[in-house]
Scaffold this motif. Structure first.
Motif, PDB file in Angstrom:
ATOM      1  N   PHE A 226      54.834  51.458  -7.686  1.00 19.17           N
ATOM      2  CA  PHE A 226      55.664  52.455  -6.044  1.00 19.17           C
ATOM      3  C   PHE A 226      54.990  50.882  -5.501  1.00 19.17           C
ATOM      4  CE2 PHE A 226      53.464  55.497  -8.328  1.00 19.17           C
ATOM      5  CZ  PHE A 226      54.548  55.885  -8.482  1.00 19.17           C
ATOM      6  N   ASP A 227      55.114  49.882  -5.222  1.00 16.97           N
ATOM      7  CA  ASP A 227      55.228  48.613  -4.211  1.00 16.97           C
ATOM      8  C   ASP A 227      56.779  48.072  -4.828  1.00 16.97           C
ATOM      9  OD1 ASP A 227      54.480  46.733  -3.600  1.00 16.97           O
ATOM     10  OD2 ASP A 227      52.503  46.016  -4.595  1.00 16.97           O
ATOM     11  N   TYR A 228      57.485  48.428  -4.335  1.00 12.56           N
ATOM     12  CA  TYR A 228      58.535  47.351  -3.839  1.00 12.56           C
ATOM     13  C   TYR A 228      58.538  45.937  -2.574  1.00 12.56           C
ATOM     14  CZ  TYR A 228      60.636  49.982  -8.265  1.00 12.56           C
ATOM     15  OH  TYR A 228      61.507  50.583  -9.397  1.00 12.56           O
ATOM     16  N   VAL A 229      57.386  46.317  -2.267  1.00 12.94           N
ATOM     17  CA  VAL A 229      57.455  45.391  -0.880  1.00 12.94           C
ATOM     18  C   VAL A 229      58.474  43.900  -1.403  1.00 12.94           C
ATOM     19  CG1 VAL A 229      56.185  44.742   0.765  1.00 12.94           C
ATOM     20  CG2 VAL A 229      55.779  46.625   0.135  1.00 12.94           C
ATOM     21  N   GLN A 230      57.734  43.875  -1.937  1.00 11.97           N
ATOM     22  CA  GLN A 230      58.538  42.561  -2.294  1.00 11.97           C
ATOM     23  C   GLN A 230      60.116  42.123  -2.533  1.00 11.97           C
ATOM     24  OE1 GLN A 230      57.575  39.796  -1.535  1.00 11.97           O
ATOM     25  NE2 GLN A 230      55.584  40.258  -1.495  1.00 11.97           N
ATOM     26  N   SER A 231      60.074  43.025  -3.311  1.00 11.37           N
ATOM     27  CA  SER A 231      61.875  43.415  -3.093  1.00 11.37           C
ATOM     28  C   SER A 231      62.956  44.036  -2.055  1.00 11.37           C
ATOM     29  CB  SER A 231      62.531  44.333  -3.930  1.00 11.37           C
ATOM     30  OG  SER A 231      61.710  43.682  -5.496  1.00 11.37           O
ATOM     31  N   PHE A 232      61.879  45.033  -1.788  1.00 10.89           N
ATOM     32  CA  PHE A 232      62.444  45.054   0.022  1.00 10.89           C
ATOM     33  C   PHE A 232      63.040  43.571   0.970  1.00 10.89           C
ATOM     34  CE2 PHE A 232      61.564  46.694   4.489  1.00 10.89           C
ATOM     35  CZ  PHE A 232      62.337  47.786   4.786  1.00 10.89           C
ATOM     36  N   ILE A 233      61.695  43.337   1.337  1.00  7.41           N
ATOM     37  CA  ILE A 233      61.503  42.334   1.606  1.00  7.41           C
ATOM     38  C   ILE A 233      63.386  41.059   1.712  1.00  7.41           C
ATOM     39  CG2 ILE A 233      60.487  40.025   2.386  1.00  7.41           C
ATOM     40  CD1 ILE A 233      58.106  41.049   2.688  1.00  7.41           C
ATOM     41  N   ASN A 234      63.281  40.948   0.036  1.00  4.68           N
ATOM     42  CA  ASN A 234      64.403  39.635  -0.455  1.00  4.68           C
ATOM     43  C   ASN A 234      65.692  40.984   0.110  1.00  4.68           C
ATOM     44  OD1 ASN A 234      62.265  37.803  -0.716  1.00  4.68           O
ATOM     45  ND2 ASN A 234      61.572  38.589  -2.369  1.00  4.68           N
ATOM     46  N   GLY A 267      51.262  39.268  -0.884  1.00  8.78           N
ATOM     47  CA  GLY A 267      52.474  38.669   0.026  1.00  8.78           C
ATOM     48  C   GLY A 267      53.038  40.263   0.643  1.00  8.78           C
ATOM     49  N   TRP A 268      53.023  40.869   1.439  1.00  5.25           N
ATOM     50  CA  TRP A 268      52.561  42.011   2.213  1.00  5.25           C
ATOM     51  C   TRP A 268      54.180  41.220   3.306  1.00  5.25           C
ATOM     52  CZ3 TRP A 268      51.838  47.774   1.225  1.00  5.25           C
ATOM     53  CH2 TRP A 268      52.221  47.654   0.794  1.00  5.25           C
ATOM     54  N   PHE A 269      52.797  40.006   3.425  1.00  2.74           N
ATOM     55  CA  PHE A 269      53.820  39.338   5.472  1.00  2.74           C
ATOM     56  C   PHE A 269      54.754  38.469   5.061  1.00  2.74           C
ATOM     57  CE2 PHE A 269      48.919  41.839   6.450  1.00  2.74           C
ATOM     58  CZ  PHE A 269      49.811  42.637   6.898  1.00  2.74           C
ATOM     59  N   ASN A 270      54.792  37.850   3.243  1.00  5.81           N
ATOM     60  CA  ASN A 270      56.231  37.294   3.721  1.00  5.81           C
ATOM     61  C   ASN A 270      56.908  37.490   4.722  1.00  5.81           C
ATOM     62  OD1 ASN A 270      54.785  35.866   1.849  1.00  5.81           O
ATOM     63  ND2 ASN A 270      55.673  37.035  -0.429  1.00  5.81           N
ATOM     64  N   LYS A 271      57.441  36.297   5.161  1.00  6.61           N
ATOM     65  CA  LYS A 271      58.821  36.999   6.303  1.00  6.61           C
ATOM     66  C   LYS A 271      57.937  37.414   7.116  1.00  6.61           C
ATOM     67  CE  LYS A 271      62.431  35.427   2.322  1.00  6.61           C
ATOM     68  NZ  LYS A 271      63.118  36.201   1.923  1.00  6.61           N
ATOM     69  N   CYS A 272      57.028  37.614   7.652  1.00  7.25           N
ATOM     70  CA  CYS A 272      57.216  38.366   8.650  1.00  7.25           C
ATOM     71  C   CYS A 272      56.456  37.972  10.491  1.00  7.25           C
ATOM     72  CB  CYS A 272      55.327  39.138   8.218  1.00  7.25           C
ATOM     73  SG  CYS A 272      54.835  40.193  10.028  1.00  7.25           S
ATOM     74  N   ASN A 273      57.793  38.842  10.953  1.00  6.10           N
ATOM     75  CA  ASN A 273      57.823  37.604  12.426  1.00  6.10           C
ATOM     76  C   ASN A 273      56.729  38.702  13.319  1.00  6.10           C
ATOM     77  OD1 ASN A 273      60.051  36.195  11.611  1.00  6.10           O
ATOM     78  ND2 ASN A 273      61.272  37.763  12.269  1.00  6.10           N
TER      79      ASN A 273
END
Length: 343
Positions: A226-234, A267-273
């Motif tokens: 259920f860890d779709y975080v990278q897909s959501f970010i991208n 990698g959850w904070f990738n592209k984090c502003n």
């Protein structure tokens, strides 16, 4: 890809179901009084059987909980699914939910916090449908709602393409003691609110697509299906980046640091502003290691603004934050504003 937001009809119909903890009999007053408050405001309320029971830390079996939850999420009469409160075991439902069926059904508001963010967070990152982090149903049992708590109606009725702005509270509630002694009377605010900026050399403004919830429960999603975080970010945040909002309860400074460390290196904070940290509930330092130390050790090298002591989570009142909305947050002299655009 674009985030999709629910389209609501009037009068609103609220569906109350307990996918985590239910309400013990001596606190049923919270449910009946909250129902009364919503009806007085012209809404309809449908209360599920799971709401009224509690056993072994759960409202009922995971099979009964997921059955009622799916019924409510697919029921066209219901505009908002709003659990009574959180709990500890919502994650048990994630493997049992028919996610393909929910994607076909289209977006529906899920509103709540604490363990409910386990559901709303996964719902948004897996479907691309917006969800809301804010008051639980039982907190609407008060005869008068405070300014922040009452904002949930304005937020969920905001239309796609429009924006809504919320401001920080003036005072917050430092202890739940009076609430427990006087159920269904509202919050007891006693401490002055001050949003804080972690590093004054950084910007007092951040923008990005909002995502987050309760750190205690989101942490356990790492390494699961259920860890779709990278897909959501991208897929949904490639242009705007993200603003993460996180809050905790019963975690000391070291536990908060370890959880944030795990999110960071997954990698959850990738592209984090930027990051918003809610007032920590039942918090303690670990010796001379503080929350400020934990946040600095995680985020200083990223060079992003971090605001803490924000109106989010277990120390009320709290803002309503929409997973998937584009947010702009500004802090000036301890006061904060959050503008969300539904795009």
């Amino acid at each position: 890809m674009k985030i999709q937001y629910p389209t609501l009809k009037t009068p609103l119909t609220i569906g109350v179901t307990a996918p985590s903890s239910g309400v013990e009999q001596h606190l049923h007053l919270l449910i009946t009084e909250a129902e009364k408050q919503l009806i007085q405001r012209g809404m309809k309320v449908i209360i599920g059987n799971t709401t009224w029971t509690q056993l072994k830390g759960r409202s009922t079996t995971k099979e009964k909980r997921v059955s009622e939850l799916m019924d409510y999420l697919l029921d066209e009469r219901i505009d908002v699914v709003m659990p009574p409160w959180g709990g500890s075991f919502l994650m048990e439902l994630l493997p049992l939910i028919d996610w393909d069926e929910l994607k076909k059904a289209g977006p529906k508001w899920i509103l709540g916090y604490s363990d409910i963010s386990t559901l709303s967070f996964v719902y948004t990152i897996m479907t691309g449908y917006a969800s809301a982090h804010g008051v639980n149903f039982t907190e609407l049992s008060a005869p008068q709602w405070d300014e922040l708590s009452s904002k949930w109606i304005d937020v969920i009725t905001c239309k796609t393409g429009h924006s809504i702005t919320q401001s920080s509270s003036h005072y917050f509630q430092s202890s739940w003691e009076q609430v427990y002694k006087n159920p269904a009377t509202g919050f007891y605010f006693d401490s002055e609110t001050e949003w804080k900026v972690l590093n004054q050399e950084r910007s007092n403004r951040m923008t990005g697509r909002l995502i987050g919830g309760c750190l205690n429960t989101l942490q356990i999603l790492i390494g699961t299906p259920f860890d779709y975080v990278q897909s959501f970010i991208n897929e949904y945040c490639s242009e705007e980046g993200t603003i993460w909002y996180l809050e905790s309860v019963g975690m000391d400074a070291a536990k908060i640091y370890r959880a944030l460390w795990q999110l960071k290196y997954n990698g959850w904070f990738n592209k984090c502003n930027g990051v918003l940290i809610g007032r920590a509930g039942l918090y303690e330092n670990l010796g001379d290691f503080t929350l400020v130390d934990a946040l600095g050790d995680i985020f200083d090298e990223m060079g992003i603004p971090v605001f803490y002591e924000v109106d989010i989570g277990h120390v009320p009142p709290q803002l309503v934050l929409v997973n998937g909305a584009v947010g702009e947050v500004i802090v000036e002299e301890g006061r904060g504003t959050l503008k969300m655009q539904f795009c």
